[in-house]
Design an enzyme around this catalytic site. Structure first.
Site, PDB file in Angstrom:
ATOM      1  N   HIS A  15      27.359 -31.939  24.648  1.00 23.47           N
ATOM      2  CA  HIS A  15      28.102 -32.897  23.823  1.00 23.47           C
ATOM      3  C   HIS A  15      29.383 -32.290  23.251  1.00 23.47           C
ATOM      4  O   HIS A  15      29.945 -32.829  22.303  1.00 23.47           O
ATOM      5  CB  HIS A  15      27.193 -33.413  22.698  1.00 23.47           C
ATOM      6  CG  HIS A  15      25.972 -34.086  23.228  1.00 23.47           C
ATOM      7  ND1 HIS A  15      26.025 -35.302  23.887  1.00 23.47           N
ATOM      8  CD2 HIS A  15      24.666 -33.697  23.262  1.00 23.47           C
ATOM      9  CE1 HIS A  15      24.792 -35.637  24.273  1.00 23.47           C
ATOM     10  NE2 HIS A  15      23.963 -34.674  23.904  1.00 23.47           N
ATOM     11  N   GLU A  68      28.265 -12.135   9.212  1.00 24.21           N
ATOM     12  CA  GLU A  68      28.412 -11.579   7.862  1.00 24.21           C
ATOM     13  C   GLU A  68      28.587 -10.071   7.844  1.00 24.21           C
ATOM     14  O   GLU A  68      29.259  -9.556   6.958  1.00 24.21           O
ATOM     15  CB  GLU A  68      27.269 -12.021   6.944  1.00 24.21           C
ATOM     16  CG  GLU A  68      25.900 -11.522   7.334  1.00 24.21           C
ATOM     17  CD  GLU A  68      24.801 -12.038   6.421  1.00 24.21           C
ATOM     18  OE1 GLU A  68      25.075 -12.361   5.263  1.00 24.21           O
ATOM     19  OE2 GLU A  68      23.655 -12.110   6.884  1.00 24.21           O
ATOM     20  N   LYS A 113      23.841 -13.464  10.915  1.00 21.28           N
ATOM     21  CA  LYS A 113      23.766 -12.010  10.765  1.00 21.28           C
ATOM     22  C   LYS A 113      25.006 -11.365  11.366  1.00 21.28           C
ATOM     23  O   LYS A 113      25.598 -10.470  10.791  1.00 21.28           O
ATOM     24  CB  LYS A 113      22.517 -11.418  11.450  1.00 21.28           C
ATOM     25  CG  LYS A 113      21.200 -11.683  10.773  1.00 21.28           C
ATOM     26  CD  LYS A 113      20.942 -10.882   9.523  1.00 21.28           C
ATOM     27  CE  LYS A 113      21.348 -11.578   8.275  1.00 21.28           C
ATOM     28  NZ  LYS A 113      20.597 -12.609   7.698  1.00 21.28           N
ATOM     29  N   CYS A 168       0.828  -1.194   0.000  1.00 20.47           N
ATOM     30  CA  CYS A 168       0.000   0.000   0.000  1.00 20.47           C
ATOM     31  C   CYS A 168       0.870   1.254   0.000  1.00 20.47           C
ATOM     32  O   CYS A 168       1.909   1.297   0.635  1.00 20.47           O
ATOM     33  CB  CYS A 168      -0.880   0.018   1.237  1.00 20.47           C
ATOM     34  SG  CYS A 168      -2.020  -1.360   1.290  1.00 20.47           S
ATOM     35  N   GLU A 214      20.327 -18.130  12.516  1.00 17.81           N
ATOM     36  CA  GLU A 214      20.137 -16.891  11.758  1.00 17.81           C
ATOM     37  C   GLU A 214      20.800 -15.707  12.481  1.00 17.81           C
ATOM     38  O   GLU A 214      21.451 -14.875  11.850  1.00 17.81           O
ATOM     39  CB  GLU A 214      18.638 -16.642  11.532  1.00 17.81           C
ATOM     40  CG  GLU A 214      18.295 -15.370  10.779  1.00 17.81           C
ATOM     41  CD  GLU A 214      18.948 -15.245   9.410  1.00 17.81           C
ATOM     42  OE1 GLU A 214      19.530 -16.215   8.907  1.00 17.81           O
ATOM     43  OE2 GLU A 214      18.920 -14.126   8.862  1.00 17.81           O
ATOM     44  N   LYS A 234      24.833  -9.846  -3.142  1.00 16.78           N
ATOM     45  CA  LYS A 234      23.399  -9.987  -2.854  1.00 16.78           C
ATOM     46  C   LYS A 234      22.823 -11.213  -3.539  1.00 16.78           C
ATOM     47  O   LYS A 234      21.927 -11.861  -3.036  1.00 16.78           O
ATOM     48  CB  LYS A 234      22.661  -8.711  -3.292  1.00 16.78           C
ATOM     49  CG  LYS A 234      21.195  -8.685  -2.907  1.00 16.78           C
ATOM     50  CD  LYS A 234      21.010  -8.625  -1.390  1.00 16.78           C
ATOM     51  CE  LYS A 234      19.599  -8.821  -0.933  1.00 16.78           C
ATOM     52  NZ  LYS A 234      19.521  -9.275   0.459  1.00 16.78           N
ATOM     53  N   ASN A 246      -2.964   2.398   5.684  1.00 20.93           N
ATOM     54  CA  ASN A 246      -2.066   1.240   5.593  1.00 20.93           C
ATOM     55  C   ASN A 246      -2.067   0.529   6.929  1.00 20.93           C
ATOM     56  O   ASN A 246      -1.945   1.185   7.963  1.00 20.93           O
ATOM     57  CB  ASN A 246      -0.618   1.682   5.311  1.00 20.93           C
ATOM     58  CG  ASN A 246      -0.451   2.202   3.907  1.00 20.93           C
ATOM     59  OD1 ASN A 246      -1.325   2.018   3.070  1.00 20.93           O
ATOM     60  ND2 ASN A 246       0.666   2.856   3.664  1.00 20.93           N
ATOM     61  N   GLY A 247      -2.142  -0.795   6.913  1.00 22.38           N
ATOM     62  CA  GLY A 247      -2.088  -1.550   8.177  1.00 22.38           C
ATOM     63  C   GLY A 247      -3.274  -2.491   8.282  1.00 22.38           C
ATOM     64  O   GLY A 247      -4.092  -2.590   7.363  1.00 22.38           O
ATOM     65  N   TRP A 289      -2.958  -2.931  -1.668  1.00 23.14           N
ATOM     66  CA  TRP A 289      -2.607  -4.349  -1.844  1.00 23.14           C
ATOM     67  C   TRP A 289      -3.558  -5.054  -0.898  1.00 23.14           C
ATOM     68  O   TRP A 289      -3.475  -4.880   0.310  1.00 23.14           O
ATOM     69  CB  TRP A 289      -1.137  -4.525  -1.472  1.00 23.14           C
ATOM     70  CG  TRP A 289      -0.575  -5.887  -1.695  1.00 23.14           C
ATOM     71  CD1 TRP A 289      -0.093  -6.725  -0.738  1.00 23.14           C
ATOM     72  CD2 TRP A 289      -0.387  -6.548  -2.934  1.00 23.14           C
ATOM     73  NE1 TRP A 289       0.364  -7.874  -1.328  1.00 23.14           N
ATOM     74  CE2 TRP A 289       0.200  -7.793  -2.664  1.00 23.14           C
ATOM     75  CE3 TRP A 289      -0.688  -6.217  -4.271  1.00 23.14           C
ATOM     76  CZ2 TRP A 289       0.509  -8.710  -3.670  1.00 23.14           C
ATOM     77  CZ3 TRP A 289      -0.370  -7.133  -5.268  1.00 23.14           C
ATOM     78  CH2 TRP A 289       0.227  -8.353  -4.962  1.00 23.14           C
ATOM     79  N   ARG A 343       6.358  -0.924  -5.854  1.00 22.30           N
ATOM     80  CA  ARG A 343       6.122  -1.734  -4.656  1.00 22.30           C
ATOM     81  C   ARG A 343       4.988  -2.736  -4.847  1.00 22.30           C
ATOM     82  O   ARG A 343       4.784  -3.598  -4.001  1.00 22.30           O
ATOM     83  CB  ARG A 343       5.784  -0.829  -3.469  1.00 22.30           C
ATOM     84  CG  ARG A 343       6.954   0.016  -3.072  1.00 22.30           C
ATOM     85  CD  ARG A 343       6.611   0.983  -1.987  1.00 22.30           C
ATOM     86  NE  ARG A 343       7.731   1.849  -1.723  1.00 22.30           N
ATOM     87  CZ  ARG A 343       8.714   1.568  -0.883  1.00 22.30           C
ATOM     88  NH1 ARG A 343       8.696   0.463  -0.201  1.00 22.30           N
ATOM     89  NH2 ARG A 343       9.716   2.393  -0.718  1.00 22.30           N
TER      90      ARG A 343
HETATM   91  C1  F6R Z   1      22.404 -13.866   4.541  1.00 19.33           C
HETATM   92  C2  F6R Z   1      22.135 -13.953   3.130  1.00 19.33           C
HETATM   93  C3  F6R Z   1      22.500 -15.191   2.406  1.00 19.33           C
HETATM   94  C4  F6R Z   1      21.347 -15.604   1.479  1.00 19.33           C
HETATM   95  C5  F6R Z   1      21.753 -16.786   0.595  1.00 19.33           C
HETATM   96  C6  F6R Z   1      20.605 -17.238  -0.281  1.00 19.33           C
HETATM   97  O1  F6R Z   1      21.986 -12.660   5.069  1.00 19.33           O
HETATM   98  O2  F6R Z   1      21.610 -13.038   2.552  1.00 19.33           O
HETATM   99  O3  F6R Z   1      22.806 -16.230   3.283  1.00 19.33           O
HETATM  100  O4  F6R Z   1      20.246 -15.932   2.272  1.00 19.33           O
HETATM  101  O5  F6R Z   1      22.820 -16.411  -0.213  1.00 19.33           O
HETATM  102  O6  F6R Z   1      20.192 -16.220  -1.126  1.00 19.33           O
HETATM  103  P1  F6R Z   1      18.794 -16.256  -1.819  1.00 19.33           P
HETATM  104  O7  F6R Z   1      17.759 -16.167  -0.770  1.00 19.33           O
HETATM  105  O8  F6R Z   1      18.805 -15.081  -2.747  1.00 19.33           O
HETATM  106  O9  F6R Z   1      18.702 -17.551  -2.558  1.00 19.33           O
END
Ligand code: F6R
Length: 613
Positions: free
Chosen positions: A509, A493, A490, A2, A486, A608, A100-101, A74, A27
């Site tokens: 263990h 990286e 984070k 939205c 996760e 990315k 929105n919401g 949306w 978007r």
């Molecule tokens: C971590 C990260 C990577 C992706 C991985 C898979 O923050 O971004 O571990 O999750 O490279 O990427 P996708 O989801 O694009 O297949």
């Protein structure tokens, strides 16, 4: 997603609104509309479909005035159609709203208003708002007071913009929680309002951003901001950079921080059009899922890499619990070389933000070649993974730019939850009563994430205290075990701190040998079915001199008594708790990296989209 745009000044509002909405088009949306006060009367033009349709409508039935508001929708409650498109007009025809919401207490409020004699013209939750505002206007209350009082009645996170033909000198906007931003733009003798900066950038760079629980009253020569309790606020003025990248970041320093905050909206959009809160049902039409096939599925293999694989690990618990189908989670780079055992009754479900990850695509091809049915959960529209799949769920997060994935982690968690509920219903493993409860819980999610974001400053303080650590150990159990993975990913990286994650039960263990005063231990211990087990792990770490950080449910004294630092989260139904517990960990990693002066959005050695093996 939205989008909102509004204008007050001396120019014609209609083209400004249409252009502003166009800037938000990327978007995604399924209907659009605008309202303008013309000759003292509110005129509305709205339709399902794209902005081109709205422009044609406006060309056929022109509307012109100096104050107006517009919206791209949306669908959440009610199908994409002209009657459900915003703006929504009240019974008097004098008040109009874009929103929105999700109104969490929509069903109760609609019943209440219907008892008072209100007739509804749409199936949306947003229409509730305009009737509530009208309820409070009158008896000395003007539009501002009407909006303020109405907001006290609604639950959830919201951004809304309202105008009234009785008070054509003002637009009233408000933000509660984090249903996306509300930005006010200053012009010369004119003012703008929008959900996102790009919508108003061609007119102004001088802006303020509303905080949660604030309202803005725009007149053509300025704005007054107040809290929901009516206290005047001086909002800092932000000068948006001319650099388009910096402009897109808006009020945030990095894309990662922006995207962490965008999760509230991304999750609202994730539910849009898929959740029928009234019937307590899920619809995932792009999956092409039949009851016959659902009953035939013998196994689901979730294949993905990195963060996406962690989402898959949460999905395993959800699908096994709710739909009673065995689930394996396979790292895509391993799956492709494993000669996997699949057949036509196996679903191989690939999860990928980019939809272009080489290993994930190869795993999908391998699965197809071996006769499995291939599904995908993908963010990037039109990507390979979307095209390769027999059925798919598209993430509704919008583009993710920061290399570290955040909103493209929480969105698939909700997608997997919805998938589990749908499979459970179609296979008959989920009693109707339980299904309705699971579906109803979904409406809480955007706001609960917003509540975690409101605690960002506390997380930032812990990050400052911990910014020089060399190692960390993350522990979780059950549905929150993947959140340990996760959180650790984070941290490594973007801050380059060595972090390891373990299922907490594995400590004894081996890894417990690592624990001493130089090895901080971060334990994810919300009140879920594994809570007691986590407490005993925390005690063991503490007994060995560890510096303990705990993700804990608000009000839980037992866990926090043991902790050196606490990240609070609001109580959440346990099957959805990973969506919430991960948020402080994202913020923690972000602020540590930021304190260390690192390139948060483009960490070293990472891309990315990993299109090579
Ligand atoms: C971590 C990260 C990577 C992706 C991985 C898979 O923050 O971004 O571990 O999750 O490279 O990427 P996708 O989801 O694009 O297949």
């Amino acid at each position: 997603m939205c989008g909102i745009v509004g204008y007050i000044g001396d120019r014609d509002a209609t083209p400004i609104i249409l252009n502003g909405l166009k800037r938000l088009e990327y978007r995604g949306y399924d209907s659009a509309g605008l309202a303008v006060i013309q000759d003292g009367k509110i005129e509305i033009r709205r339709d399902a479909g794209k902005l081109a349709q709205l422009s044609t409508l406006v060309n056929d039935q022109p509307v012109c005035g100096h104050i107006g508001i517009g919206h791209t929708r949306w669908a959440t409650h009610g199908a994409p159609s002209a009657r459900n498109a915003h703006p929504h007009l009240g019974t008097t025809g004098k008040v109009v709203v874009v929103h929105n919401g999700i109104v969490e207490n929509f069903l109760e409020l609609r019943e209440e208003l219907a008892d008072e004699g209100v007739a509804f013209n749409s199936d949306t939750d947003s229409e509730i708002l305009v009737h509530l505002i009208e309820r409070y206007i009158g008896g000395g209350n003007g539009l501002v007071e009407g909006v303020r009082l109405a907001l006290k009645d609604i639950k959830g996170a919201h951004g809304l913009v309202v105008m009234s033909s009785d008070e054509p000198d003002k637009i009233v906007a408000a933000r509660i929680g984090n249903a996306g931003g509300v930005v006010v733009g200053f012009g010369e003798g004119e003012m703008f309002i929008a959900s996102d900066v790009p919508a108003i950038l061609e007119h102004t760079r001088k802006t303020i951003f509303l905080e949660s629980s604030q309202m803005a009253v725009l007149k053509k020569d300025g704005v007054a901001v107040q809290t929901l309790d009516g206290k005047r606020v001086e909002s800092p003025i932000h000068s948006i950079s001319w650099d388009p990248v910096a402009a897109e970041k808006g009020e945030y320093r990095h894309f990662m921080q922006k995207e962490i905050h965008e999760q509230v909206r991304a999750l609202t959009d994730t539910l849009a059009g898929r959740v029928d809160f009234e019937k307590g049902q899920i619809r995932l039409p792009e999956l092409n899922l039949t009851p016959e096939f659902s009953k035939r599925v013998e196994k689901i293999i979730i294949t993905a890499c990195g963060t996406a694989a962690h989402a898959g690990m949460v999905g395993k618990t959800l699908i096994e619990r709710i739909a009673r189908i065995p689930v394996e989670v396979d790292i895509a780079s391993e799956f492709r070389y494993r000669e996997p055992l699949v057949n036509e009754n196996t679903v191989v479900l690939a999860i990928s933000q980019s939809g272009e990850t080489a290993d994930t695509l190869a795993a999908m091809e391998e699965a197809r070649h071996r006769g499995a049915v291939v599904w995908s959960i993908v963010n990037a529209i039109g990507s390979q993974a979307m095209r390769l799949a027999d059925g798919q769920i598209s993430m509704q997060t919008g583009p993710e730019i920061g290399v570290a994935s955040t909103k493209a982690f929480t969105a698939p968690l909700v997608d997997l939850y919805m998938l589990a509920v749908l499979l459970g219903e179609l296979r008959g493993t989920l009693p109707a009563e339980e299904r309705r409860k699971l579906v109803s819980d979904l409406r809480l999610i955007p706001d609960l994430v917003g509540k975690c974001l409101n605690r960002e400053k506390e997380v930032q303080q812990v990050a400052r205290a911990m910014k020089d650590v060399k190692n960390m150990l993350y522990l979780g159990r059950g549905i929150n075990m993947p959140i340990a993975y996760e959180g650790a990913l984070k941290l490594k990286e973007i801050s380059y701190i060595h972090a390891e994650a373990y299922p907490a039960g594995e400590m004894k263990h081996g890894p417990i040998a690592l624990v001493d005063q130089d090895m901080p231990v971060l334990a994810i211990a919300p009140r879920d079915p594994w809570y007691e087990k986590m407490l005993s792990q925390i005690e063991q770490a503490k007994a060995r001199g560890g510096n303990v950080l705990v993700v804990s449910t608000e009000g839980d004294e037992r866990a926090t008594k043991l902790a050196d630092h606490t990240f609070w989260v609001t109580e959440t139904p346990w099957m959805l708790s990973p969506v919430i517990t991960v948020v402080p960990l994202q913020l923690f990693a972000y602020h540590i990296a930021s304190y260390r002066g690192l390139d948060v959005d483009q960490p070293r050695n990472l891309a990315k989209s990993v299109t090579v093996e």
